[in-house]
Motif scaffolding. Structure first.
Motif, PDB file in Angstrom:
ATOM      1  N   TYR A  49     -33.637  30.067  54.518  1.00 57.61           N
ATOM      2  CA  TYR A  49     -32.999  31.304  54.056  1.00 57.61           C
ATOM      3  C   TYR A  49     -33.438  31.621  52.636  1.00 57.61           C
ATOM      4  CZ  TYR A  49     -29.314  34.334  52.197  1.00 57.61           C
ATOM      5  OH  TYR A  49     -28.629  35.344  51.586  1.00 57.61           O
TER       6      TYR A  49
ATOM      7  N   LEU B  69     -33.235  34.839  49.458  1.00 60.36           N
ATOM      8  CA  LEU B  69     -32.582  36.062  49.004  1.00 60.36           C
ATOM      9  C   LEU B  69     -33.533  37.253  49.009  1.00 60.36           C
ATOM     10  CD1 LEU B  69     -30.462  34.649  46.030  1.00 60.36           C
ATOM     11  CD2 LEU B  69     -29.628  35.403  48.269  1.00 60.36           C
TER      12      LEU B  69
ATOM     13  N   PRO C 132     -32.132  39.838  52.041  1.00 57.75           N
ATOM     14  CA  PRO C 132     -32.234  38.464  52.558  1.00 57.75           C
ATOM     15  C   PRO C 132     -33.195  38.361  53.745  1.00 57.75           C
ATOM     16  CG  PRO C 132     -29.950  39.035  52.140  1.00 57.75           C
ATOM     17  CD  PRO C 132     -30.727  40.306  52.003  1.00 57.75           C
TER      18      PRO C 132
END
Length: 413
Positions: A298, A300, A360
């Protein structure tokens, strides 16, 4: 039931000794009972398998039950099994003939081990629902051998039919099929753009053997000026310094560049296009991967900066703990999380304005362990060796040293 004969056994006092004629008369009854029990057990398996197969796809499993008819008729002659949306119903015709054939079959193989034939019959029935074994692209020691995966593959292999083939076929033979021509038409639909290389010609700069200055290099400044990583708008011209080969037409070039350990791009490999056609079906990956979670990175934003703590993680800190080598206040630019394929797909299948460079991003990852010992078996996607058979641990265009193969990592960006 087990029949034991021994000369050391004596009848109990006061009990009537069973005559030879009575024993022989009772045996057919016992054998027929065993045969019927075997048939009932097989019918139960048929019911379960038909229900499972019938729930997927539009066929309701009706075509697959015909295969089971042949199996049962080979074993018991006048046995008819019918199935469909209402399940399996057994109809016995000409019971006398059935009992006779059952006795002949069972008396040879079941008397000493009554469950042996039942087990074999069940395996044959399950195999008829699971598909032909093995598939031409299947490898014995790696891959998903579960009946659920075999059923799924059989369903989609029937949906996207292929001419009979085997792994010994040449690239020309694989390409000269209606199935491959069908997939080439699909690729024309999927390829929306054809980029033009800057200062690079795919013919003159890609001779039969690579030149000493191959691959061609360009200044990073020019590459970024032409197409900034934060700008997702397509460009007509791009900087590309490596050759693009057609798997069939340029096979000799491919092998020459591979043996020289030079990079290149391969297009339209018939075995790769088989996977493309399956994966392009909007339901296939959802059913293959279901709700099982996998490692996902993951970020941003769209940068996904690479980082690796390495020895710094294990280096003693000020108070004896780990992480002493990390800069003060430093945080990893990305985070490792768990996510299922449907969850990832929901986030990825959006318009560009919702997936811009400052929003994201999720990097979904599948890992097929295969022969790897140090691998997370919990999230293992062993079916990758069946879905991407060209990466199996055996010599091919893509695998030079099979023993050095360390699993398959498949990423969805």
């Amino acid at each position: 039931m087990t029949v034991v004969t021994s000369s050391n056994l004596r009848p109990h006092k006061g009990r009537r000794r069973i005559s030879k004629s009575s024993r022989s008369g009772a045996l057919p009854v016992v054998l027929v009972a065993i045969a019927l029990a075997t048939f009932c057990l097989a019918a139960m398996v048929l019911h379960h398998a038909a229900s499972t197969v019938g729930s997927s796809g539009s066929g309701g499993g009706r075509g697959r039950v015909d295969d089971v008819d042949l199996i049962m008729q080979k074993k018991f002659g006048n046995t008819v099994v019918r199935g469909g949306n209402k399940g399996i119903g057994g109809i016995l015709k000409k019971t006398t003939s059935f009992a006779k054939k059952s006795q002949e079959y069972v008396s040879k193989k079941v008397v000493t081990r009554p469950f042996k034939v039942a087990k074999k019959l069940v395996e044959e029935v399950e195999q008829s629902f699971a598909g032909s074994l093995p598939r031409p692209d299947e490898m014995e020691r790696v891959g998903d051998k579960s009946s659920a995966y075999r059923r799924l593959r059989k369903e989609f292999d029937e949906r996207f039919p292929d001419e009979p083939w085997d792994a010994s076929w040449t690239p020309e033979a694989e390409a000269d099929t209606d199935a491959h021509r069908r997939r080439l038409e699909l690729m024309k639909e999927l390829r929306k753009r054809d980029y033009e290389p800057v200062d690079f010609d795919n013919d003159s700069d890609c001779p039969p053997t690579p030149s000493p200055d191959y691959p061609k290099a360009f200044r990073m400044e020019k590459i970024i000026e032409n197409w900034n990583p934060d700008d997702t708008k397509p460009r007509k011209k791009i900087y590309q310094g490596i050759c693009r080969f057609d798997y069939v037409k340029d096979y000799e070039k491919i092998m020459a560049y591979r043996n020289a350990e030079k990079p290149f791009v391969v297009r339209d490999d018939p075995r790769v296009l088989r996977t493309v056609e399956r994966w392009n079906d909007p339901t296939y990956l959802h059913r293959l991967l279901n709700e099982k979670t996998h490692r996902t990175e993951y970020s941003l934003n769209n940068h996904f900066m690479y980082w690796n703590m390495g020895m710094a993680r294990r280096r003693p800190g000020k108070h004896g703990g780990g992480g002493g080598g990390a800069p003060k206040g430093w945080k990893p630019p990305t985070e490792m999380i768990e996510m299922s394929y449907p969850q990832w797909f929901e986030k990825a299948n959006v318009t560009d304005d919702k997936l811009g460079p400052d929003n994201p991003h999720w990097y979904f990852r599948l890992i097929g362990c295969g022969d790897m010992r140090s691998c997370d078996k919990k999230t293992n996607s062993e079916s990758l060796f069946d879905e991407l058979p060209f990466f199996q641990p055996q010599e091919s265009v893509y695998i030079v040293e099979p023993k050095a193969q360390r699993g398959i990592h498949c990423r969805f960006g």
